[in-house]
Design a protein around this motif. Structure first.
Motif: not given
Length: 429
Positions: A222-227, A235-243, A252-258, A263-264
């Motif tokens: 849903i990241f495009e909607d928030l962007i 708006l001020y937002m901080v996005f935290m991604f798990q790796l 979570n998804i592998s950090h190597n997945r393109i 997205v990040i």
């Protein structure tokens, strides 16, 4: 400039006076232990000790800021005008309580060093806190005290310069699962499909197949909607991604997945991006360093912001690991299951390590609302609590932070309600 006299200038005194006077109020300060220098000073001055020296602003100290380490304290909360206070003082003091000792107690998380009962996730629960037990968790009392202290100080020294603050809001979006179907790998996807079939969840089966053949976007993407919201409303937002590596705790998804990396990178073009620490990174600095390097390799810039995905802070060790890895900002200070101010403040502050008696360079950014609360009480109560917290922060011109997950805005959640909360925080239609 405010000259401050104290018989002994301790690390705790330097820390809390700088935070209250300089960081919150914008008043420059200088310390002295020389009585002659203090008496000769003809400007604004404050003494912090056992008795007043003259016509200065006087606050009688309690011993907390003179001590080292931690011990059980007897705390009695009492009213002060329209708020509360503790560590009361006699009438000789110009304030009825030791604002600096009380603020230090809350900001340092002194009570979390003491023996307490953890919840099932190993967290310090809100119910164990003084603020919850004395019913002031919903108030940023440190900021309230600071503003009241400023106003009383100005009555004595009307020429004293200070800085007016501005109310601000921000949102943190934690992405523990960037995708729910996409890029999970054959085995995980196959098991997930059979689980949906076994539970007769045909909607998910159809969605999963459509995502696989790329005719539908992943529900968690849903990241495009928030962007678009960020771009439209600034708006001020901080996005935290798990790796983190895949484990029983981190799925979570592998950090190597393109697509995951894409997205990040895309989000980092429009908002601040940080690291959502995995389960093992919270206690193991080697694992944390590995996750940090992964994020830096993706975004090509140093990781400055992190969040604990479980909010089970183990102080001070966890924060010391962040400091050692030169991570500057933590966004984990709050209760995921209770609205309010865990550290008694809505202002960022430097973390003080009681074990080492030192001010660390790590800045703590407290949050007051977490979307994990949704579902535990009625929607009306959630809205009312959120409005109350926002008003409290507005009154002290502080910074309000709310925490959501990307899954909150997917079609598998009550996305309209979560979007309404997001708009309530940022005051957009």
């Amino acid at each position: 400039m405010l000259l401050i006299y104290t018989q002994k200038v301790t690390p705790r005194i330097i820390y809390i006076f700088k935070h209250i006077c300089t960081h919150i109020l914008g008043i420059p300060i200088k310390f002295t232990s020389k009585i002659e220098e203090f008496i000769a000073h003809d400007g604004a001055k404050l003494s912090y000790g056992k008795q007043a020296l003259g016509n200065e602003f006087f606050i009688q100290k309690v011993e907390l800021l003179m001590e080292q380490g931690f011990s059980e304290l007897e705390i009695k909360v009492q009213p002060w005008d329209d708020t509360i206070c503790f560590f009361p003082l006699p009438d000789a003091s110009d304030l009825p309580f030791d604002i600096f000792a009380a603020s230090f107690y809350l900001l340092s998380r002194y009570e979390e060093y003491l023996p307490h009962v953890k919840d099932e996730d190993g967290r310090f629960p809100a119910s164990e806190s003084l603020a919850h037990q004395e019913s002031f968790l919903h108030k940023p009392v440190v900021d309230i005290w600071a503003i009241k202290f400023r106003d009383i100080l100005l009555q004595r020294f009307p020429d004293l310069e200070f800085v007016n603050r501005k109310f601000r809001v921000g949102t943190i979006v934690a992405s523990e699962h960037t995708f729910i179907f996409k890029n999970k790998g054959f085995l995980r996807s196959f098991i997930g499909l059979w689980a949906d079939l076994f539970q007769f969840n045909l909607t998910k089966v159809i969605d999963r197949l459509q995502v696989w053949i790329r005719i539908k976007d992943d529900p968690h993407d849903i990241f495009e909607d928030l962007i678009q919201m960020i771009k439209k409303h600034k708006l001020y937002m901080v996005f935290m991604f798990q790796l983190s590596d895949f484990s029983i705790h981190d799925r979570n998804i592998s950090h190597n997945r393109i697509p995951h990396r894409a997205v990040i990178k895309s989000v980092a073009d429009y908002a601040k991006v940080g690291l959502l620490m995995g389960y093992y990174a919270m206690d193991n600095i080697k694992v944390l360093r590995k996750e940090k390097l992964r994020m830096e390799e993706i975004v090509h810039s140093p990781v400055e912001d992190v969040m604990n995905s479980r909010f089970n802070l183990r102080l001070p060790d966890q924060y010391n690991n962040l400091t050692e890895l030169e991570i500057n900002n933590d966004h984990s200070m709050g209760y995921p299951d209770a609205p309010g101010f865990r550290a008694g403040t809505c202002s960022p502050y430097l973390f003080y390590d009681i074990n080492m008696e030192v001010t660390t360079p790590l800045k703590v950014h407290p949050y007051a609302f977490n979307s994990d609360m949704v579902g535990t009480v009625s929607k009306t109560k959630i809205k009312e609590d959120l409005a109350r917290l926002l008003q409290e922060v507005k009154e002290v011109k502080g910074i309000f932070r709310g925490v959501f997950s990307n899954g909150d805005f997917s079609r598998y959640a009550d996305q309209d309600f979560y979007y309404s909360l997001l708009k309530q925080i940022h005051e957009v239609e």
